[in-house]
Each structure stands twice: as C-alpha cells, then as structure tokens.
Design a protein around this motif. Structure first.
Motif, short mmCIF file in Angstrom:
data_model
loop_
_atom_site.label_atom_id
_atom_site.label_comp_id
_atom_site.label_asym_id
_atom_site.label_seq_id
_atom_site.Cartn_x
_atom_site.Cartn_y
_atom_site.Cartn_z
N VAL A 72 54.27 40.15 49.52
CA VAL A 72 52.91 39.82 49.91
C VAL A 72 51.95 40.72 49.13
N ILE A 73 51.07 40.10 48.34
CA ILE A 73 50.07 40.86 47.59
C ILE A 73 48.82 40.95 48.45
N LEU A 74 48.45 42.16 48.80
CA LEU A 74 47.31 42.36 49.69
C LEU A 74 46.01 41.95 49.00
N ILE A 131 56.43 34.93 46.31
CA ILE A 131 55.30 35.83 46.10
C ILE A 131 54.08 35.11 46.61
N ARG A 132 53.35 35.74 47.52
CA ARG A 132 52.17 35.08 48.07
C ARG A 132 51.08 36.10 48.35
N GLY A 133 49.84 35.61 48.26
CA GLY A 133 48.71 36.44 48.59
C GLY A 133 48.54 36.57 50.09
N GLU A 134 47.87 37.62 50.48
CA GLU A 134 47.63 37.90 51.90
C GLU A 134 46.87 36.74 52.54
N THR A 135 47.32 36.28 53.67
CA THR A 135 46.67 35.18 54.38
C THR A 135 45.24 35.54 54.74
N GLY A 136 44.29 34.68 54.37
CA GLY A 136 42.90 34.92 54.68
C GLY A 136 42.20 35.91 53.77
N GLU A 172 52.35 31.51 45.82
CA GLU A 172 51.33 30.93 46.70
C GLU A 172 50.12 31.85 46.88
N ASN A 173 48.96 31.22 47.01
CA ASN A 173 47.72 31.87 47.46
C ASN A 173 47.30 33.01 46.54
N LEU A 174 47.11 32.73 45.26
CA LEU A 174 46.63 33.71 44.29
C LEU A 174 45.47 33.13 43.50
N GLU A 175 44.55 33.99 43.09
CA GLU A 175 43.52 33.64 42.11
C GLU A 175 43.81 34.40 40.84
N ILE A 176 43.83 33.67 39.71
CA ILE A 176 44.18 34.26 38.42
C ILE A 176 43.05 33.96 37.44
N THR A 177 42.55 35.01 36.76
CA THR A 177 41.43 34.82 35.86
C THR A 177 41.42 35.92 34.80
#
Length: 291
Positions: free
Chosen positions: A27-29, A56-61, A87-92
């Motif tokens: 979980v990536i905070l 691998i997923r981003g922190e919920t919310g 899941e649930n990541l922003e990449i830029t």
C-alpha cells in the motif's frame, strides 16, 4: 508505503516493491513521490500466482502521486510479470526546468522474444496517467488475460496505450478495456503541451498490431488524439458503448477478422479541421477470406 506484513513504512515505493514476496500487497500511502533513477526509483513488483496475486495499490481515499523526471524510462515496470494488480495511482511528470525532461512512460509492460517474458493475468485499475513524454502504457510483446478498468491516460507524447510489436504467439488475447479515457495523445512533449501539431507521427489513443483477440473496449471515451482514436488489428475486436470524438486521423480502424462496433458515437474527424482528407470515421480492412 506499507506491506501488509510490515509494521513500519518504507521510504520509497520502489523500495517497498523490491521487498515484496509473491502474493504480498504493498500500500503506497497518500502523498507525492519524486522518481528519477531507474535502478532505485522505478517500481518493479514480483509476479504472483494463480491463487496468490501480488498487488500494489494507493491508499484508499488518498491516491498517491508518482512524478518522474530527468527522462526516467517508466514509473512502473511490469515487464514479464503475471498475476499482478496495480491500483489507485496517479502517474505524471515533474518538469523542474525547461527541457529537463519528464517521465517517458507511465507503465512499461514488455514481453520477450523467448516467451518467458509474456504478460498475463494483469489488472490495472483506477489509474490516472498524464503528461508523460512517450506512451502512457507501453505493452510490447504478447499478452493474455489483461484487464484495464477505469484507467485514464491523457497528454502523452506517443500513443496513449500501444503495443508496437508481438512475437508471433498471438499478440493480444482476452484483453478488456472498461470505462477508460484515452485522450490528447501527441499533445505533450518536453514538458510542454502541443495543441497545434504532433512532434511524432500520428500518435493514437489505442493501437495494437496483429493479434488473435478477443479484445473488448467498452464504455470508454477516446478523443482529441493526434492520430487515430482506436486502431486494432486483432482478429476479434468488439467495441461498444464508446465515444470516439475529434481525433485528427481515423476514428475507429479495424484491421482484420470477425470484429464489430455497436452502440458507439463517432464524430469530429480531423479534430475540427473541415478540410477534405482521406481520414474517415470508420475504416475496415479485409485482409483474409471471410473478414
């Protein structure tokens, strides 16, 4: 970043991914992470198994943001992986100065000529990939049983989603794009938005080469790409309940086989340019008997 087995967070997403074992979840905070070194900052998770997928997923919310710079090849590299969820990541990109170079690709998903590196059983879900120098997601090679759900890719230098080559083992097989957004391919280069002309040749929203299929694209919007909207050479492509709008070249291009388009709105060929051209809303190419 938290592993479900670890009480304390690691310092970087890549470090956390490197410590995973098959079937673990990282979980990536929430927060913003700067990525610049391929060997230490690119996230490379291990494969899972049929009964224990790695995730691998981003922190919920609190979706984390991964910002690549200095021409980092990719934020996430899942080449040769299987039984994996991202899941649930922003990449830029992070452009710190003029022409410093941003992130080249959001996700690299390459295969190998030998077959051992083929991608299979991958879920990409709830991802936002934007302002990257090359492809948003680069699938090179053969892949099977891959799903993209609620994935948004916009403002790329090259194709939003593309597969430049396969190795003769069927290309794309059993692939689904559901509720995705693919827009403005070709509109970003060296940290700047280019809305007048692409610096590469006809970047498409979606483009794959010869494949067995089936490939399904459903409930998705594909718009304002400097090339084609959807270009699929899979022998079985099913496009339905989509909006394909204002792409500079062709709207939908079907290259072979038993493919069809249902309940899809296609408009704005030429992205507002009314000059007569050979580009069309729909292109169907018959390459074999009974196509």
């Amino acid at each position: 970043m938290l592993c479900h087995l670890c009480p304390q967070p690691w310092q970087s997403p890549a470090t956390g991914a490197s410590r995973l074992s098959t079937g673990d979840t990282l979980v990536i905070l929430g927060g913003t992470y700067t990525l610049q070194e391929s060997t230490t900052d690119t996230i490379r998770p291990p494969s899972g198994t049929l009964y224990a997928w790695t995730a691998i997923r981003g922190e919920t919310g609190n979706r984390p943001i991964l910002r690549g710079r200095f021409a980092l090849p990719a934020a996430v590299d899942i080449s040769g992986r299987s039984y994996l969820r991202i899941e649930n990541l922003e990449i830029t990109s992070l452009i710190s100065a003029s022409f410093s170079g941003g992130l080249l690709e959001g996700i690299e998903a390459g295969g190998s000529a030998g077959g051992a590196g083929d991608i299979h059983h991958i879920l990409l879900k709830d991802l936002v990939i934007h302002y990257v120098e090359e492809a948003g997601i680069n699938f090179s090679g053969d892949l099977t049983d891959v799903e993209l759900r609620n994935v948004s890719v916009d403002h790329t230098g090259m194709n939003a989603i593309g597969a430049p080559a396969s190795y003769g083992r069927g290309g794309w097989r059993r692939v689904l794009l559901d509720h995705c957004y693919l827009g403005y391919a070709g509109h970003f280069y060296y940290g700047r938005v280019h809305d007048d002309v692409s610096l590469y040749e006809r970047p498409d929203g979606f483009r794959i080469e010869s494949s067995t299929g089936p490939v399904e694209i459903a409930y998705s919007t594909i718009e304002h790409n400097f090339g084609d909207g959807l270009d699929s050479k899979a022998r079985e492509t099913y496009i339905h309940h989509c909006i394909v709008a204002n792409n500079t070249s062709d709207g939908i291009k079907l290259g072979a086989g038993n493919s069809r388009v249902d309940n899809t709105l296609i408009y704005g060929r030429g992205d507002g340019d009314t000059t007569p051209t050979t580009w069309s809303p729909v292109v169907i190419s018959c390459t074999a008997t009974n196509d």
